[in-house]
Design a protein around this motif. Structure first.
Motif, PDB file in Angstrom:
ATOM      1  N   SER A 295      14.974  -8.327  34.007  1.00  0.00           N
ATOM      2  CA  SER A 295      14.033  -7.403  33.368  1.00  0.00           C
ATOM      3  C   SER A 295      12.693  -7.295  34.093  1.00  0.00           C
ATOM      4  O   SER A 295      11.878  -6.457  33.749  1.00  0.00           O
ATOM      5  N   ILE A 296      12.440  -8.152  35.078  1.00  0.00           N
ATOM      6  CA  ILE A 296      11.144  -8.027  35.763  1.00  0.00           C
ATOM      7  C   ILE A 296      11.245  -7.025  36.910  1.00  0.00           C
ATOM      8  O   ILE A 296      12.332  -6.749  37.421  1.00  0.00           O
TER       9      ILE A 296
ATOM     10  N   ALA B 159      20.289   5.521  25.240  1.00  0.00           N
ATOM     11  CA  ALA B 159      20.620   5.993  23.891  1.00  0.00           C
ATOM     12  C   ALA B 159      19.905   5.161  22.835  1.00  0.00           C
ATOM     13  O   ALA B 159      19.348   5.686  21.865  1.00  0.00           O
ATOM     14  N   ALA B 160      19.892   3.820  23.047  1.00  0.00           N
ATOM     15  CA  ALA B 160      19.256   2.936  22.081  1.00  0.00           C
ATOM     16  C   ALA B 160      17.753   3.185  22.019  1.00  0.00           C
ATOM     17  O   ALA B 160      17.150   3.162  20.951  1.00  0.00           O
ATOM     18  N   LYS B 161      17.174   3.460  23.191  1.00  0.00           N
ATOM     19  CA  LYS B 161      15.738   3.713  23.259  1.00  0.00           C
ATOM     20  C   LYS B 161      15.388   4.967  22.440  1.00  0.00           C
ATOM     21  O   LYS B 161      14.404   4.991  21.711  1.00  0.00           O
TER      22      LYS B 161
ATOM     23  N   LEU C 116      14.040  -6.378  22.213  1.00  0.00           N
ATOM     24  CA  LEU C 116      14.811  -7.509  21.685  1.00  0.00           C
ATOM     25  C   LEU C 116      16.076  -7.020  21.000  1.00  0.00           C
ATOM     26  O   LEU C 116      17.154  -7.610  21.151  1.00  0.00           O
ATOM     27  N   GLN C 117      15.955  -5.918  20.257  1.00  0.00           N
ATOM     28  CA  GLN C 117      17.131  -5.353  19.583  1.00  0.00           C
ATOM     29  C   GLN C 117      18.184  -4.924  20.598  1.00  0.00           C
ATOM     30  O   GLN C 117      19.374  -5.154  20.406  1.00  0.00           O
ATOM     31  N   GLN C 118      17.699  -4.297  21.691  1.00  0.00           N
ATOM     32  CA  GLN C 118      18.644  -3.883  22.733  1.00  0.00           C
ATOM     33  C   GLN C 118      19.383  -5.095  23.296  1.00  0.00           C
ATOM     34  O   GLN C 118      20.579  -5.054  23.540  1.00  0.00           O
ATOM     35  N   TRP C 119      18.623  -6.178  23.493  1.00  0.00           N
ATOM     36  CA  TRP C 119      19.203  -7.394  24.058  1.00  0.00           C
ATOM     37  C   TRP C 119      20.261  -7.967  23.122  1.00  0.00           C
ATOM     38  O   TRP C 119      21.343  -8.360  23.541  1.00  0.00           O
TER      39      TRP C 119
ATOM     40  N   PRO D 214      26.722  -8.392  23.239  1.00  0.00           N
ATOM     41  CA  PRO D 214      28.135  -8.017  23.042  1.00  0.00           C
ATOM     42  C   PRO D 214      28.821  -7.611  24.350  1.00  0.00           C
ATOM     43  O   PRO D 214      29.991  -7.921  24.555  1.00  0.00           O
ATOM     44  N   ASN D 215      28.082  -6.970  25.255  1.00  0.00           N
ATOM     45  CA  ASN D 215      28.679  -6.561  26.524  1.00  0.00           C
ATOM     46  C   ASN D 215      28.947  -7.724  27.466  1.00  0.00           C
ATOM     47  O   ASN D 215      29.644  -7.574  28.452  1.00  0.00           O
ATOM     48  N   MET D 216      28.332  -8.861  27.165  1.00  0.00           N
ATOM     49  CA  MET D 216      28.493 -10.013  28.048  1.00  0.00           C
ATOM     50  C   MET D 216      29.582 -10.969  27.576  1.00  0.00           C
ATOM     51  O   MET D 216      29.766 -12.030  28.161  1.00  0.00           O
ATOM     52  N   SER D 217      30.283 -10.647  26.486  1.00  0.00           N
ATOM     53  CA  SER D 217      31.210 -11.641  25.936  1.00  0.00           C
ATOM     54  C   SER D 217      32.307 -12.011  26.939  1.00  0.00           C
ATOM     55  O   SER D 217      32.712 -13.172  27.007  1.00  0.00           O
TER      56      SER D 217
END
Lengths: 280, 315
Positions: free
Chosen positions: B120-121, B213-215, B222-225, B231-234
């Motif tokens: 994220s940086i 889309a979430a934005k 934090l919500q996006q994370w 969930p996408n990292m499972s």
């Protein structure tokens, strides 16, 4: 304006957190280098710990090199790793290519067999391999370290995946010209396999250079010890006495890998990521 | 010879015969081609037979014998009985799982958080990648050697730092009650770079459109994370869990350097691998060591299977 400000702040905070934790991770290395240059660190370690030694000297490094066993172990590791990498990468390129472009009976079955080898750990194979090499009189030579590396399911898998992405039409053109399969492989596909070959060399190099348990079993002769074996025997003999020498030795053993890593970091990190992402 | 006969016939027959002729050569060419393909596989399959299949079968056979490499006597299941009733063996199983559990469940969340931060940086992504991965390229043997000093109870830098900021210090490798934590710390330090690199590669593969889309819907960072990234990292977590456990259950190198084949102090860091090494190559009890490798192999298989099931449920 306000949001841009808070974004900026959060960026700086993240950066600082990463920096602090990064320094923490690097701390063992930093301390290692510092103690290695400390003339007085062999009886007791300097306490409280200091970043800059009181008397900077290369005394410890002098002893480490004079002893000669480090250089010998480097030569040994170099020979073993070079041969292993060459054997492993060549065999995996051939097999990976055949599994991707070949048409022959039992192709699927044989490929499943290759994938099964990924499940088999070293431990159950240790004793039979030991007796096998013992029976042909090859213990205490480099052969037991080199020959078994010929099979590596992971590399074959990565290689097949790579060749799968190359079009089969390349083959057809060469076939019309009457080229045999081996010629097609060597003149058409191998020249295109540079990226995957580099990845395979990197992975194979890391595995072979760091290999420990199997060399420990087959090499009793100190003169044949590879770098990790020499480090381990030095460490077990001296425990936590001779801190300065141990740290100098550790530094010299790590340095070439770190230098190599810094030069090739982009490729190494990519290779590791590939083995992980594709490994799914 | 065929050609000679054909020349006597009319044109039509000559053609069909020629086709038959071609078919024959195509078939034999195919057979030849198949043979060539097997030549491609030859080195790898000699390797599989000699260095995979043979040792696995042979060590299964050995596990029913008492053997020191030269003299063998059949003893049935007594090796298995001996291992399975051995307190020393179960102690190594406990040690292996204890170290593995904390290594994995500390490193994966921590590594994921750091990977997310790095991702994220805006500046210095590559710098942090290189720094965080550095421990992983150094051999674990050299790392164990350094950690003996870093975690030394009296002169180590970690205890000094803990003391300086007012936290309790530990006896680390010098006491059986704390030595496992020393190994865990070393294992986390060594593995975290790998976890970060794998997480980063997969974080970057998540499609940016989902975040867009979430934005638009007004989701915070934090919500996006929490609801997109995790969930996408499972799949990635499952991969790390499985490879992490397979590696942990085979732990040997660092505990050998830190505590020798019997995992001193007081066998507190002896792992299953070290037990096998001790029995096989310091005691030359090949039968018992082989039985132990099979028990270990089965433990790994069952555990991998469980991990696969568990992570499938999350997917």
């Amino acid at each position: 304006m306000d949001q841009r400000m808070s974004e900026r702040i959060s960026n700086v905070v993240k950066f600082i957190v990463l920096l602090v934790f990064g320094i923490l991770l690097m701390m063992p290395f930093i301390w290692m280098v510092s103690v290695g240059f400390d003339r007085t660190a062999n009886i007791t370690m300097p306490f409280p710990p200091r970043l800059i030694p009181e008397t900077i000297s290369n005394f410890n490094y002098g002893i480490v090199f004079e002893n000669g066993r480090l250089i010998q172990s480097y030569i040994n590791s170099g020979i073993v790793t070079t041969c292993s990498v060459f054997l492993q990468v060549s065999a995996s390129l051939l097999a990976g290519y055949a599994f991707s472009k070949g048409t022959f009976k039992y192709k699927r079955l044989l490929f499943v067999l290759v994938l099964c080898t990924l499940m088999i750990p070293m431990e159950p194979r240790l004793i039979p391999l030991y007796t096998l090499f013992n029976s042909v009189g090859l213990l205490n030579s480099f052969w037991p370290l080199i020959l078994p590396t010929v099979i590596n399911g992971m590399l074959i898998f990565l290689c097949k995946q790579f060749f799968d992405q190359l079009p089969g039409t390349l083959r057809e053109a060469a076939q019309i010209d009457g080229a045999g399969e081996f010629r097609i492989f060597f003149t058409v596909y191998l020249p295109l396999a540079g990226p995957i070959a580099a990845t395979m060399v990197i992975l194979s190099f890391i595995w072979s250079w760091n290999d420990f348990m199997w060399p420990l079993v087959v090499l009793n002769n100190q003169d044949l010890h590879t770098v990790p074996l020499y480090l381990a025997s030095f460490s077990l003999e001296n425990g936590t006495s001779l801190g300065g020498l141990t740290m100098a030795l550790a530094t010299v053993s790590i340095l070439p890998i770190v230098v190599l890593y810094l030069f090739l970091q982009r490729y190494i990190i990519q290779s590791i990521a590939l083995s992980g992402v594709k490994g799914e | 010879m065929v050609k000679g006969k054909v020349s006597l016939n009319e044109n039509g027959i000559e053609d069909t015969l020629n086709i038959n002729d071609d078919l024959e050569t195509i078939k034999s060419k195919r057979r030849k081609a198949a043979l060539t393909w097997y030549m491609f596989l030859l080195p790898s399959f000699i390797g599989i037979l000699l260095f995979m299949v043979y040792p696995i079968v042979e060590s299964f056979r050995l596990s029913f014998f008492r053997s020191n490499g030269t003299i063998e006597t059949f003893t049935g299941l007594s090796n298995f009985q001996m291992v399975l009733t051995s307190k020393t063996f179960w102690n190594t199983v406990w040690n292996t799982f204890f170290i593995g559990f904390f290594q994995i469940f500390l490193t994966i969340p921590l590594g994921f958080i750091f990977a997310s931060l790095i991702n994220s940086i805006k500046h210095g992504q590559n710098f942090f990648k290189v720094v965080y991965f550095l421990p992983n390229v150094t051999s674990i043997v050299a790392a164990a050697m350094i950690f003996q000093f870093v975690l030394h109870p009296e002169m180590g830098v970690v205890n000094y730092a803990l003391d300086a900021i007012g936290l309790p210090t530990s006896t680390w490798f010098s006491d059986p009650s704390t030595s496992k934590w020393g190994v865990i710390l070393l294992a986390v330090w060594h593995w975290i770079g790998f976890v970060i690199i794998i997480c980063l590669a997969n974080l970057q593969a998540i499609s940016p459109e989902m975040y867009e889309a979430a934005k638009i819907d007004g989701a915070s960072g934090l919500q996006q994370w929490l609801f997109i990234t995790i969930p996408n990292m499972s799949g990635t977590f499952a991969f790390l869990l499985i490879t992490g456990w397979i590696g942990s259950l085979q732990r040997f190198n660092e505990v050998y350097v830190l505590g020798g084949p019997n995992g001193s102090p007081a066998r507190s860091i002896q792992t299953m691998g070290a037990f096998i090494y001790e029995r096989g190559f310091t005691g030359f009890e090949f039968g018992i060591a082989s039985a132990a490798t099979y028990i270990m192999f089965i433990i790994i298989l069952i555990f991998t299977f469980i991990n696969l099931k568990v992570s499938k449920m999350q997917l």
